[in-house]
Design a protein around this motif. Structure first.
Motif, PDB file in Angstrom:
ATOM      1  N   ARG A 134      -9.684 -10.376  -4.655  1.00  0.00           N
ATOM      2  CA  ARG A 134     -11.041 -10.011  -4.269  1.00  0.00           C
ATOM      3  C   ARG A 134     -11.960 -11.217  -4.396  1.00  0.00           C
ATOM      4  O   ARG A 134     -11.890 -11.950  -5.380  1.00  0.00           O
TER       5      ARG A 134
ATOM      6  N   GLN B 102      -4.834  -6.941  -0.294  1.00  0.00           N
ATOM      7  CA  GLN B 102      -4.005  -6.463  -1.406  1.00  0.00           C
ATOM      8  C   GLN B 102      -2.567  -6.856  -1.113  1.00  0.00           C
ATOM      9  O   GLN B 102      -2.030  -6.498  -0.068  1.00  0.00           O
TER      10      GLN B 102
ATOM     11  N   HIS C 102       0.802  -1.228   0.000  1.00  0.00           N
ATOM     12  CA  HIS C 102       0.000   0.000   0.000  1.00  0.00           C
ATOM     13  C   HIS C 102       0.840   1.285   0.000  1.00  0.00           C
ATOM     14  O   HIS C 102       0.387   2.314  -0.512  1.00  0.00           O
TER      15      HIS C 102
ATOM     16  N   ARG D 161      -7.854  -5.752   3.500  1.00  0.00           N
ATOM     17  CA  ARG D 161      -8.090  -5.406   2.089  1.00  0.00           C
ATOM     18  C   ARG D 161      -7.557  -6.472   1.141  1.00  0.00           C
ATOM     19  O   ARG D 161      -7.856  -6.432  -0.056  1.00  0.00           O
TER      20      ARG D 161
ATOM     21  N   VAL E  86       1.813  -5.233  -7.897  1.00  0.00           N
ATOM     22  CA  VAL E  86       0.749  -5.325  -6.903  1.00  0.00           C
ATOM     23  C   VAL E  86      -0.454  -6.020  -7.508  1.00  0.00           C
ATOM     24  O   VAL E  86      -0.829  -5.761  -8.645  1.00  0.00           O
ATOM     25  N   LYS E  87      -1.024  -6.911  -6.741  1.00  0.00           N
ATOM     26  CA  LYS E  87      -2.226  -7.587  -7.213  1.00  0.00           C
ATOM     27  C   LYS E  87      -3.274  -7.530  -6.123  1.00  0.00           C
ATOM     28  O   LYS E  87      -2.962  -7.470  -4.941  1.00  0.00           O
ATOM     29  N   GLU E  88      -4.519  -7.542  -6.507  1.00  0.00           N
ATOM     30  CA  GLU E  88      -5.606  -7.519  -5.558  1.00  0.00           C
ATOM     31  C   GLU E  88      -6.343  -8.842  -5.614  1.00  0.00           C
ATOM     32  O   GLU E  88      -6.658  -9.342  -6.694  1.00  0.00           O
TER      33      GLU E  88
END
Length: 376
Positions: free
Chosen positions: A201, A245, A187, A243, A197-199
Motif C-alpha cells: 500500500r 495485493q 485473492h 489492489r 499474502v502481503k499487501e
C-alpha cells in the motif's frame, strides 16, 4: 516370532466399499462398451496407456476405457485416471501391429491430443512410476488441473491443505508459465505457509476506493445501474491487479471449490485464456469433481437395471417380500456378528465367517421345516 498384522472384516468391507465408490466415480463417466473415438475429443474421460503396444522410446498414445478392456486385455497398462479433450488412439499409426476391435476406422494420428511422461508410466517432477517399488515413503499424489500431471505431495513446494479432495491444484510450473494466475491466487486461493499474502500500500493510496463518478449518496453505484459500455469494458483481473495485493510466487497453489466462477470472463480475458489454451478454466463442468459426480449419477441410474432386480420383477408379491425380508435379516445379523468381534477387539477368521453362514443355512432349514409342519 513377530506378530502377523491383521485387519478385521469390517475394515475390509469398508475399504472395498470405498474403492468401489472411487471406481464408479472415475469409470462410470466413461463408456466401457464402445470406443470413444467417434465422439471426437472427449471433454473428459478415463484413459490408459499400453506399455505392451507403445513402450517407452516410441510414440506416446492413449486408449479409452472400452479399448483397454476389449483390445488390450492382458497387456501392461498404465492407468492415467482422467484427462480432458482427448481422442482415443487405439489402433492408429502409433500401434504398429494392433488393430482396434471396436472402431478400426481411425485417422493415423490425433493431432490435438496432448501427451506427457504419464503415458510412459512416470509421474511428478521426479519422473518416477506409481506405485514406486523403490520409494518407501507413503505419500499421496495430486493432479494439476492445468498440465494434468500427478505430483507427490512432498514435491509440491507447499503444505497440502485439509479437504484436498474438494480442491483443485495448479503446480508451480504451470503457475509460472501463466503469471496472471498469481494475481488470482493472491485473492482466491487457499492460503498456506509457503504462500503468505502481503499487501503493498502506498501512503495515500486510494485504489480500493470508488471514484467520484461511481459514488451515489455516499455509496457505490450498483453494477446493474452502470452503463453497458462500462460493464463490457470493466475487467475483473485488472481490478485485482490494481489492489496491489501479491502472493509469494513459490510452490503449488490450491484453489477452493467454485473458484473458477470468480475468474474474469470479459472479452479480453477470454481471448487471453484462449491463446494460453486455458479456456477450460471458465468451465466449471470441466472439473474432476463434476466428472466424478456425473459418474456416480450414471452408476445409480444403471443400478435400476440390476439383474437381481429384474429377477425380482418376475416373482409374485409374496415371493418378493420373502426375499427382501430374508436379505434384510441376513444384513442385520451380519452387522451384529461383526460388531461383536469389533467390540471385543477380535479378528474375524475364515472359520468364523464359515460358521456364520452355516448358522444362516441351519436357521433357513429350521424355518422351512417349521413351515412344512405348520402346513400339515
Amino acid at each position: 516370532m513377530c506378530e502377523e498384522q491383521t485387519v478385521s472384516l469390517v475394515d475390509v468391507l469398508e475399504e472395498d466399499e470405498e474403492l468401489e465408490e472411487e471406481a464408479s466415480a472415475v469409470l462410470a463417466g466413461s463408456d466401457s462398451d464402445h470406443c470413444s473415438y467417434p465422439q471426437g475429443y472427449v471433454k473428459r474421460q478415463a484413459l490408459y496407456a499400453c506399455n505392451t503396444c507403445t513402450p517407452k522410446g516410441g510414440e506416446a498414445a492413449g486408449v479409452c476405457l472400452a479399448c483397454s478392456y476389449k483390445c488390450h486385455e492382458g497387456h501392461d497398462l498404465f492407468e492415467l485416471y482422467t484427462k480432458r479433450n482427448f481422442r482415443c488412439d487405439c489402433g492408429n499409426r502409433k500401434f504398429t501391429e494392433l488393430k482396434c476391435k471396436l472402431y478400426p476406422d481411425k485417422d493415423e494420428v490425433n493431432s490435438l491430443n496432448k501427451y506427457s511422461h504419464n503415458f510412459f508410466g512416470v509421474y511428478c517432477t521426479c519422473s518416477r512410476p506409481y506405485p514406486d517399488p523403490d520409494d518407501q515413503v507413503e505419500d499421496e499424489m495430486i493432479q494439476c488441473v492445468v498440465c494434468e500431471d500427478w505430483l507427490h505431495g512432498r514435491h509440491l513446494g507447499c503444505a497440502v491443505p485439509d479437504c484436498v479432495e474438494l480442491q483443485e491444484m495448479i503446480c508451480e510450473s504451470c503457475m509460472n508459465k501463466n503469471p496472471f494466475l498469481w494475481t488470482y491466487a493472491a485473492h482466491l486461493a487457499v492460503p498456506g505457509p509457503a504462500a503468505q499474502v502481503k499487501e503493498e500500500r502506498e501512503a495515500d493510496s486510494n485504489t480500493d476506493l470508488p471514484n467520484k463518478d461511481e459514488q451515489v449518496g455516499g455509496g457505490v453505484e450498483p453494477r446493474c445501474k452502470r452503463s453497458r459500455e462500462e460493464a463490457e469494458s470493466s475487467c475483473g483481473l485488472k481490478e485485482l491487479q490494481a489492489r496491489r495485493q501479491e502472493r509469494v510466487r513459490s510452490g503449488a497453489v490450491f484453489w477452493p471449490s467454485a473458484w473458477r466462477s470468480k475468474l474474469c470472463s470479459c472479452s479480453a480475458c477470454q481471448e487471453h485464456l484462449s491463446k494460453a489454451d486455458l479456456s477450460f478454466l471458465l468451465d466449471e463442468s470441466d472439473t474432476v469433481l463434476a466428472y466424478e459426480k456425473k459418474g456416480k449419477n450414471n452408476e445409480q441410474k444403471q443400478e435400476g437395471h440390476d439383474p437381481l432386480m429384474s429377477a425380482l420383477d418376475n416373482l409374485n408379491r409374496v415371493q418378493q417380500l420373502e426375499i427382501i425380508h430374508g436379505y434384510n435379516d441376513m444384513k442385520t445379523e451380519l452387522k451384529d456378528f461383526l460388531q461383536r468381534f469389533a467390540a471385543e477387539g477380535k479378528v474375524v477368521t475364515p472359520d468364523d465367517i464359515r460358521q456364520f453362514f452355516e448358522q444362516q443355512q441351519s436357521r433357513k432349514r429350521r424355518r422351512v421345516d417349521a413351515g412344512r409342519f405348520y402346513c400339515t
